[in-house]
Write a protein that holds these residues in place. Structure first.
Motif, PDB file in Angstrom:
ATOM      1  N   TRP A   1       1.831  -7.746  -5.691  1.00 23.51           N
ATOM      2  CA  TRP A   1       1.678  -8.038  -4.257  1.00 23.51           C
ATOM      3  C   TRP A   1       2.815  -7.479  -3.402  1.00 23.51           C
ATOM      4  CZ3 TRP A   1      -3.023  -9.667  -3.423  1.00 23.51           C
ATOM      5  CH2 TRP A   1      -3.682 -10.346  -4.456  1.00 23.51           C
ATOM      6  N   GLN A   2       3.827  -6.912  -4.021  1.00 18.69           N
ATOM      7  CA  GLN A   2       4.978  -6.444  -3.255  1.00 18.69           C
ATOM      8  C   GLN A   2       4.639  -5.310  -2.298  1.00 18.69           C
ATOM      9  OE1 GLN A   2       7.975  -5.559  -6.179  1.00 18.69           O
ATOM     10  NE2 GLN A   2       8.580  -7.699  -6.440  1.00 18.69           N
ATOM     11  N   LYS A   3       3.664  -4.464  -2.666  1.00 15.58           N
ATOM     12  CA  LYS A   3       3.314  -3.321  -1.833  1.00 15.58           C
ATOM     13  C   LYS A   3       1.994  -3.527  -1.098  1.00 15.58           C
ATOM     14  CE  LYS A   3       5.693   0.015  -4.825  1.00 15.58           C
ATOM     15  NZ  LYS A   3       5.545   1.270  -5.620  1.00 15.58           N
ATOM     16  N   PHE A   4       1.528  -4.792  -1.045  1.00 19.80           N
ATOM     17  CA  PHE A   4       0.226  -5.031  -0.425  1.00 19.80           C
ATOM     18  C   PHE A   4       0.301  -4.891   1.102  1.00 19.80           C
ATOM     19  CE2 PHE A   4      -2.633  -7.962   1.782  1.00 19.80           C
ATOM     20  CZ  PHE A   4      -3.851  -7.442   1.376  1.00 19.80           C
ATOM     21  N   ILE A   5      -0.572  -4.017   1.632  1.00 20.86           N
ATOM     22  CA  ILE A   5      -0.749  -3.871   3.080  1.00 20.86           C
ATOM     23  C   ILE A   5      -2.242  -3.640   3.323  1.00 20.86           C
ATOM     24  CG2 ILE A   5      -0.188  -2.549   5.145  1.00 20.86           C
ATOM     25  CD1 ILE A   5       2.366  -1.635   3.787  1.00 20.86           C
ATOM     26  N   THR A   6      -2.843  -4.471   4.130  1.00 20.30           N
ATOM     27  CA  THR A   6      -4.265  -4.318   4.414  1.00 20.30           C
ATOM     28  C   THR A   6      -4.541  -2.948   5.022  1.00 20.30           C
ATOM     29  OG1 THR A   6      -4.464  -6.693   4.820  1.00 20.30           O
ATOM     30  CG2 THR A   6      -6.235  -5.293   5.628  1.00 20.30           C
ATOM     31  N   GLY A   7      -5.489  -2.229   4.423  1.00 18.73           N
ATOM     32  CA  GLY A   7      -5.856  -0.914   4.939  1.00 18.73           C
ATOM     33  C   GLY A   7      -4.923   0.208   4.546  1.00 18.73           C
ATOM     34  N   ALA A   8      -3.941  -0.070   3.686  1.00 20.37           N
ATOM     35  CA  ALA A   8      -2.998   0.969   3.258  1.00 20.37           C
ATOM     36  C   ALA A   8      -3.709   2.023   2.417  1.00 20.37           C
ATOM     37  CB  ALA A   8      -1.859   0.343   2.464  1.00 20.37           C
ATOM     38  N   PRO A   9      -3.270   3.277   2.472  1.00 23.49           N
ATOM     39  CA  PRO A   9      -3.896   4.305   1.631  1.00 23.49           C
ATOM     40  C   PRO A   9      -3.658   4.027   0.151  1.00 23.49           C
ATOM     41  CG  PRO A   9      -1.892   5.137   2.663  1.00 23.49           C
ATOM     42  CD  PRO A   9      -2.174   3.814   3.301  1.00 23.49           C
ATOM     43  N   VAL A  10      -4.663   4.316  -0.642  1.00 26.75           N
ATOM     44  CA  VAL A  10      -4.570   4.116  -2.092  1.00 26.75           C
ATOM     45  C   VAL A  10      -3.987   5.376  -2.718  1.00 26.75           C
ATOM     46  CG1 VAL A  10      -5.862   3.651  -4.205  1.00 26.75           C
ATOM     47  CG2 VAL A  10      -6.559   2.578  -2.056  1.00 26.75           C
ATOM     48  N   PRO A  11      -2.963   5.253  -3.574  1.00 30.61           N
ATOM     49  CA  PRO A  11      -2.425   6.438  -4.259  1.00 30.61           C
ATOM     50  C   PRO A  11      -3.529   7.216  -4.967  1.00 30.61           C
ATOM     51  CG  PRO A  11      -1.030   4.526  -4.652  1.00 30.61           C
ATOM     52  CD  PRO A  11      -2.248   4.017  -3.956  1.00 30.61           C
ATOM     53  N   SER A  12      -3.417   8.521  -4.947  1.00 33.45           N
ATOM     54  CA  SER A  12      -4.494   9.371  -5.472  1.00 33.45           C
ATOM     55  C   SER A  12      -4.811   9.092  -6.930  1.00 33.45           C
ATOM     56  CB  SER A  12      -4.122  10.848  -5.289  1.00 33.45           C
ATOM     57  OG  SER A  12      -2.927  11.158  -5.976  1.00 33.45           O
TER      58      SER A  12
END
Length: 216
Positions: free
Chosen positions: A7-18
């Motif tokens: 959950w540390q890098k959770f941001i709603t709508g954030a781009p998903v790493p390729s």
């Protein structure tokens, strides 16, 4: 592993790493194939309904976690779920070498028994214990502590618990099969229907009559 990592890098709508994007696409494509194969290609077994529910539920969890950006938790679920499949497929492959050229070999059967015991242990550790203590604990408790207003916690956890219930269902079958193996019986799929089992036994008997099966 600390559950908070998911959950540390959770941001709603954030781009998903390729790399995670393509992993998700491959997994979703695989389970779409599983739905088709289970319905039209593979033998219908006693757990067919549960198996199909599992495939659709997995597709739902993959789509859900990808859409709301729970992809790091989804990655953990994939690891816990898939690692035991390797041992299962190795066990099945070993069994294919049990009878060769009309001769029944004991070594492959013993190796398959060992591999199956290891698979059972993996199931207990990964799919029963770690799934609850790492995945469900992270999604139901740690998530609320770190991101109180995160989206769709309740529905996502219901889906995870439904998946866990299926794992318990299959574990009961695994235990029954393990008891048979420990009592000296050969490994066979206990999900077979009565008609399928009778046909398989008849085919084995015909092969023995035709070739004269010997035991090394």
């Amino acid at each position: 592993f600390y559950p908070s990592i998911t959950w540390q890098k959770f941001i709603t709508g954030a781009p998903v790493p390729s790399e995670l994007y393509w992993l998700y696409m491959l997994q979703m494509g695989f389970y779409v194939h599983c739905v088709y194969a289970s319905a039209f290609l593979e033998t219908i077994r006693r757990d067919f309904t549960v198996l199909m529910l599992h495939h659709f539920l997995t597709l739902g969890l993959l789509s859900y976690s990808f859409g709301v950006r729970y992809h790091y938790l989804g990655l953990l679920v994939l690891f816990i779920q898939d690692i035991g499949d390797l041992t299962l497929e190795v066990t099945k492959s070993i069994l294919y070498f049990k009878i060769r050229n009309g001769i029944k070999h004991k070594v492959p059967e013993k190796l398959a028994n060992i591999a199956f015991a290891f698979f059972t242990l993996q199931w207990i550790v990964f799919r029963l214990y770690w799934f609850m203590t790492k995945v469900v604990y992270s999604s139901s408790y740690v998530s609320v502590q770190m991101i109180p207003n995160g989206p769709f916690y309740l529905s996502f956890n219901i889906m995870l618990l439904a998946l866990y219930a299926m794992q318990v269902y299959w574990f009961i079958s695994i235990v029954k099969l393990l008891v048979k193996v420990l009592s000296g019986e050969e490994i066979k799929d206990n999900r077979e229907t009565e008609e399928e089992e009778s046909a398989r036994q008849l085919a084995v008997e015909k092969e023995r009559v035709a070739k004269g099966v010997k035991t090394e």
